[in-house]
Motif scaffolding. Sequence first.
Motif, mmCIF file in Angstrom:
data_model
loop_
_atom_site.group_PDB
_atom_site.id
_atom_site.type_symbol
_atom_site.label_atom_id
_atom_site.label_comp_id
_atom_site.label_asym_id
_atom_site.label_seq_id
_atom_site.Cartn_x
_atom_site.Cartn_y
_atom_site.Cartn_z
ATOM 1 N N ALA A 148 41.388 107.908 -32.926
ATOM 2 C CA ALA A 148 40.218 107.091 -33.261
ATOM 3 C C ALA A 148 39.888 106.142 -32.109
ATOM 4 O O ALA A 148 40.768 105.411 -31.632
ATOM 5 N N TYR A 149 38.646 106.172 -31.657
ATOM 6 C CA TYR A 149 38.156 105.226 -30.653
ATOM 7 C C TYR A 149 37.515 104.084 -31.436
ATOM 8 O O TYR A 149 36.456 104.260 -32.051
ATOM 9 N N THR A 150 38.159 102.938 -31.433
ATOM 10 C CA THR A 150 37.783 101.867 -32.351
ATOM 11 C C THR A 150 36.950 100.753 -31.738
ATOM 12 O O THR A 150 36.163 100.124 -32.445
ATOM 13 N N ARG A 151 37.121 100.504 -30.439
ATOM 14 C CA ARG A 151 36.384 99.410 -29.822
ATOM 15 C C ARG A 151 35.928 99.805 -28.423
ATOM 16 O O ARG A 151 36.619 100.533 -27.706
ATOM 17 N N LEU A 152 34.757 99.304 -28.045
ATOM 18 C CA LEU A 152 34.198 99.508 -26.721
ATOM 19 C C LEU A 152 33.804 98.155 -26.161
ATOM 20 O O LEU A 152 33.022 97.429 -26.780
ATOM 21 N N GLN A 153 34.383 97.817 -25.033
ATOM 22 C CA GLN A 153 34.169 96.489 -24.443
ATOM 23 C C GLN A 153 34.514 95.379 -25.424
ATOM 24 O O GLN A 153 33.846 94.340 -25.474
ATOM 25 N N GLY A 154 35.547 95.612 -26.239
ATOM 26 C CA GLY A 154 36.025 94.591 -27.160
ATOM 27 C C GLY A 154 35.280 94.502 -28.474
ATOM 28 O O GLY A 154 35.669 93.740 -29.357
ATOM 29 N N LEU A 155 34.211 95.287 -28.625
ATOM 30 C CA LEU A 155 33.418 95.252 -29.850
ATOM 31 C C LEU A 155 33.594 96.557 -30.627
ATOM 32 O O LEU A 155 33.836 97.608 -30.031
ATOM 33 N N PRO A 156 33.483 96.503 -31.974
ATOM 34 C CA PRO A 156 33.595 97.739 -32.767
ATOM 35 C C PRO A 156 32.610 98.796 -32.274
ATOM 36 O O PRO A 156 31.466 98.486 -31.933
#
Length: 269
Positions: free
Chosen positions: A182-190
């Motif tokens: 699961a990729y859960t966050r991008l640049q610290g955001l959901p």
Amino acid sequence: MIFRIIFFLLVYVPFMLIAIPVQAVLARFALPGWTVIPRIFHRLGAAFLGMRVTVLGKPARGKPTLIVSNHISWTDIVAVGSVADVTFVAKQEVGRWPFVGFMASLQRTLYVDRTRRSDAHRSSREMGQRMAAGGPVLLFAEGQSDVGTHVLPFRSALVGAAQHAMVEAGAGEVLLQPLTIAYTRLQGLPVSRTDRSLIAWIRSKSVKENLLEILTGGMKDVTLAFGTPHVLTAASNRKVITKQAEDEVRRRLVALNRGLPLPEFETRA
């Protein structure tokens, strides 16, 4: 992007110049320690791609193991390879990709030609031999990648092929372990639905477009949840056990995408 270029030139390239010839010999003769260099390679790859990997549970050890997982992007291989010594099963085309195919072969990746039914026996036999020798094999059981919002049906025929092959190879039973990526966050955001085009391998886009978006994307948080292994014997109902693994992966993917805890892993800890 500048940091990644510097990292690639000053760290990645020197490592590969030294490691590739050594790994070629280790992989060619299946010598002890052939998994060490790929693990380092994938860890450097995770740093290069801006991936922070969190592991829940543990990969099964000590017994022949078939890991069945959902599939989102080619970066799944980097994430899993950075924390676990596994043999990947990939489609035949991957072996022909420039550089990627070469590196995959150095990790003793097993290739499957899905366009030829006659190739199924060969590939499943190789899977069985690798598992019987004690090496865990990872199978992306959906048979293709998806955007990461849901799980496609697992192909029980792929599990069945491994089931028959491991019997032929002399293994009495194999552990079937579900793995959720699961990729859960991008640049610290959901991660939003729109963001997933920057992470997943989108089939409607060209290879160049996919690679560019992944290579230039921001920091990504990836969670790998290794579930409890199930015993797979020659008498096991492959459709039932495959569906059970599929349901487990689907439930965990939904929970992780929503930022919900997974109680079974908290209990184990």
